[in-house]
Design a protein around this motif. Sequence first.
Motif, short mmCIF file in Angstrom:
data_model
loop_
_atom_site.label_atom_id
_atom_site.label_comp_id
_atom_site.label_asym_id
_atom_site.label_seq_id
_atom_site.Cartn_x
_atom_site.Cartn_y
_atom_site.Cartn_z
N THR A 1 -5.29 -58.96 -10.13
CA THR A 1 -5.74 -57.95 -9.43
C THR A 1 -4.85 -56.62 -9.79
OG1 THR A 1 -4.33 -58.61 -7.68
CG2 THR A 1 -6.61 -59.27 -7.19
N THR A 2 -3.81 -57.11 -10.35
CA THR A 2 -3.13 -55.86 -10.98
C THR A 2 -3.80 -55.20 -11.95
OG1 THR A 2 -1.21 -57.35 -10.92
CG2 THR A 2 -0.80 -55.55 -12.36
N ARG A 3 -3.71 -53.63 -11.70
CA ARG A 3 -4.61 -52.77 -12.56
C ARG A 3 -3.90 -52.90 -14.01
NH1 ARG A 3 -3.35 -46.75 -10.38
NH2 ARG A 3 -1.13 -46.89 -10.66
N THR A 4 -4.85 -52.38 -14.97
CA THR A 4 -4.40 -52.58 -16.29
C THR A 4 -4.80 -51.26 -16.86
OG1 THR A 4 -6.13 -53.87 -17.04
CG2 THR A 4 -4.05 -54.94 -16.64
N PRO A 5 -4.24 -50.80 -17.94
CA PRO A 5 -4.85 -49.44 -18.48
C PRO A 5 -6.00 -49.69 -19.30
CG PRO A 5 -2.71 -49.85 -19.40
CD PRO A 5 -2.94 -51.04 -18.45
N VAL A 6 -7.00 -48.88 -19.28
CA VAL A 6 -7.92 -48.72 -20.24
C VAL A 6 -7.98 -48.26 -21.43
CG1 VAL A 6 -10.61 -48.29 -20.52
CG2 VAL A 6 -10.10 -49.12 -18.39
N PHE A 7 -7.25 -47.05 -21.31
CA PHE A 7 -6.76 -46.28 -22.37
C PHE A 7 -5.45 -45.82 -22.26
CE2 PHE A 7 -11.48 -45.23 -22.30
CZ PHE A 7 -11.86 -45.87 -23.30
N TRP A 8 -4.40 -45.85 -23.11
CA TRP A 8 -3.31 -45.45 -22.66
C TRP A 8 -2.37 -45.05 -24.13
CZ3 TRP A 8 1.06 -49.00 -24.02
CH2 TRP A 8 0.56 -50.38 -24.50
N LEU A 9 -1.29 -44.11 -23.91
CA LEU A 9 -0.39 -43.95 -25.04
C LEU A 9 0.73 -44.66 -25.17
CD1 LEU A 9 -1.06 -40.20 -24.40
CD2 LEU A 9 -1.99 -41.38 -26.34
N LYS A 10 1.45 -44.73 -26.37
CA LYS A 10 2.68 -45.35 -26.50
C LYS A 10 3.47 -44.67 -27.80
CE LYS A 10 5.86 -48.79 -25.97
NZ LYS A 10 6.93 -48.36 -24.79
N ARG A 11 4.61 -44.52 -27.52
CA ARG A 11 5.41 -43.65 -28.64
C ARG A 11 6.16 -45.09 -29.24
NH1 ARG A 11 9.66 -38.97 -28.54
NH2 ARG A 11 10.32 -39.11 -30.75
N GLN A 12 6.33 -45.06 -30.61
CA GLN A 12 6.69 -45.93 -31.31
C GLN A 12 7.62 -45.35 -32.41
OE1 GLN A 12 4.87 -49.16 -33.75
NE2 GLN A 12 6.39 -50.47 -32.92
N LEU B 1 -6.38 -43.82 -18.51
CA LEU B 1 -7.57 -44.34 -17.51
C LEU B 1 -7.25 -45.67 -17.22
CD1 LEU B 1 -10.11 -43.75 -16.15
CD2 LEU B 1 -11.35 -44.68 -18.38
N TRP B 2 -7.14 -46.15 -15.89
CA TRP B 2 -6.89 -47.25 -15.49
C TRP B 2 -8.34 -48.00 -15.32
CZ3 TRP B 2 -2.16 -49.12 -14.99
CH2 TRP B 2 -1.21 -48.55 -14.75
N ASP B 3 -8.30 -49.34 -15.18
CA ASP B 3 -9.58 -50.04 -15.19
C ASP B 3 -10.12 -49.98 -13.79
OD1 ASP B 3 -7.55 -51.50 -13.65
OD2 ASP B 3 -8.08 -53.58 -14.54
N SER B 4 -9.46 -49.65 -12.84
CA SER B 4 -9.79 -49.20 -11.43
C SER B 4 -10.68 -47.97 -11.31
CB SER B 4 -8.76 -49.26 -10.63
OG SER B 4 -7.71 -48.02 -10.89
N GLY B 5 -10.70 -47.26 -12.55
CA GLY B 5 -11.11 -45.93 -12.64
C GLY B 5 -10.58 -44.62 -12.30
N GLU B 6 -9.19 -45.06 -11.78
CA GLU B 6 -8.15 -43.89 -11.56
C GLU B 6 -7.73 -43.45 -12.96
OE1 GLU B 6 -5.13 -45.36 -8.56
OE2 GLU B 6 -6.13 -47.17 -9.32
N ILE B 7 -7.49 -41.84 -12.74
CA ILE B 7 -7.12 -41.35 -13.81
C ILE B 7 -5.56 -41.12 -13.94
CG2 ILE B 7 -7.26 -38.98 -15.08
CD1 ILE B 7 -9.97 -38.86 -13.97
N GLY B 8 -4.91 -41.18 -15.05
CA GLY B 8 -3.37 -41.09 -15.31
C GLY B 8 -2.66 -39.88 -14.76
#
Length: 154
Positions: free
Chosen positions: A31-42, A139-146
């Motif tokens: 039930t923990t929301r997870t990101p559908v699309f996300w950014l990461k700096r490396q 974008l989260w898997d719940s449909g919420e926007i970051g």
Amino acid sequence: MIVHERIDNEFEWLPHHTDLGTVDTDSITSTTRTPVFWLKRQENALYFINGSNESLDLVIANIETKPEMTDMKLFSSQNRGYFYDNQANNEAVKVYEYKSLQDESLTLQINIHIKSKRHGNLKITAFANNASISGAVLLWDSGEIGQDVVVTKI
């Protein structure tokens, strides 16, 4: 010169408040929301990660930069952007490369166009302070926007 780069299964999402020394990873439920699309700096690059459980037909990204976040009309665009086809699930693609320490003081407007069977055609725009961005959910898997993100169906 823009150098395209793909990295497969290297980035794993963990909530920012998670302390790896104290978290019981077995207790994290579905039930923990997870990101559908996300950014990461490396290091000196910013990556777009596809966590959508599908291959994306097309990803086009360009970055606009500005010295401060006071007047959004003053963004200057990169000459060219990044273009990727068939981005696999859990694959990261480079969308920005930091050129110098001066880049650290810039504000970024990150523009990403996605073509997907499940999500259709999306335009995602995110704003970030370059010095402080380490990762951001678009974008989260719940449909919420970051936070500080605009998602538009096109």
